[in-house]
Design an enzyme around this catalytic site. Sequence first.
Site, PDB file in Angstrom:
ATOM      1  CE1 TYR A 277     -19.863  -9.452 -32.637  1.00 57.54           C
ATOM      2  CE2 TYR A 277     -18.687  -8.829 -34.626  1.00 57.54           C
ATOM      3  CZ  TYR A 277     -19.871  -9.023 -33.953  1.00 57.54           C
ATOM      4  OH  TYR A 277     -21.066  -8.814 -34.580  1.00 57.54           O
ATOM      5  CG  HIS A 285     -17.702 -16.617 -23.719  1.00 56.73           C
ATOM      6  ND1 HIS A 285     -18.686 -16.534 -24.702  1.00 56.73           N
ATOM      7  CD2 HIS A 285     -16.554 -16.961 -24.370  1.00 56.73           C
ATOM      8  CE1 HIS A 285     -18.155 -16.823 -25.877  1.00 56.73           C
ATOM      9  NE2 HIS A 285     -16.863 -17.070 -25.699  1.00 56.73           N
ATOM     10  CB  ILE A 286     -14.545 -12.415 -20.049  1.00 58.24           C
ATOM     11  CG1 ILE A 286     -15.821 -11.581 -19.899  1.00 58.24           C
ATOM     12  CG2 ILE A 286     -13.309 -11.536 -20.254  1.00 58.24           C
ATOM     13  CD1 ILE A 286     -16.103 -10.638 -21.012  1.00 58.24           C
TER      14      ILE A 286
END
Length: 348
Positions: A277, A285-286
């Site tokens: 962020y 998405h990770i």
Amino acid sequence: DSNYKTKQEQKENKLIWLLKKCVASFHYLKKLKSTHILEYPLNNCSSIHETIKDLSGFKLKNILQNNTNRKTVYLCGSFESKEGDAVVILEKTPFAEENLNTDSDYFTEKSYLEKVFQNDIYGDYKYFPTNELNTVKTTIIHPATEKHIIKFSGQRCYIVDETPEIYNDIVLPHLSQEQFNLQWVYNILEHKSEADRIVFEDTDPNNGFVMVPDLKWGGEIDTLYLLAVVNRRNIKSLRDLTDEHLPLLKNIKEKGIEAIKSKYGLDGTQLRIYLHYQPSFYHLHIHFCSLRHEAPGILAEKAHLLSNVISNIEILPDYYKKSTIPFAIRENEKLFLALEKKGIVKKV
């Protein structure tokens, strides 16, 4: 005569209708381009990716950034006979342990040393391994937009403490106009691109995701870097997450760890799993990285560990809608200008 006149009028009316439709379409496309929804040319056949074999046709305009810590250089230029700017990223790759063995060309006459100096028992040399052991990871963005050029340019950074009010009043309206085109993300989800690179896929429309290698990953296990891209298209970032999304987040964590363990042999305790962020693109998405790899964007002002995100939402269902979330921003970004105009941040 009256029949002829009627037919003529019908032809003229049809022609006028077609002209109006063309004009309306032109203005619509112009509007899309001005709002950056249409970020790339309609006909992308002039892209370099279909024909490029080397960089002999690349004409360097300027160096955007030379990151000596990461041994990466970002170049801006263009390609001969191709329209549009291009960004070329050259990155020295880390050593791969599987290449460091007694049979490796590192330890044969195919690679050679050039002495720089010697002092007693200490010698300084330049080493020239074979081409296969001396690759430079290269990323080419073409045609590149102004936002790409700004993104990869070296700039002064600032921390912004983003309150919910700042997000709703300034950041969110800005994102609706200035975010990167997401078609490449949808291409992955729809198997139109990178289908052969998919590491794992859960097709569930609500809690599913596609896991693919990040562009920055060179393929070595020590620098493993994967992205889990959610199937849902209505979640932009951390700010949108509530208790409704806990099954999705837990599913990504559990199945992502299982997939990496099965394919690459890394345990979940050896992984750094986090969200950015602000993210680089606004489709949730990770990031899954090897803990040994100091990937870009893992510092406190950027990365939010998935386990912490899940815990925060379990404590307070709308935690990320109510909390202040700090993030770093560069002074040439348009969002910086929007925040500066409102007195949130200023150049020093």
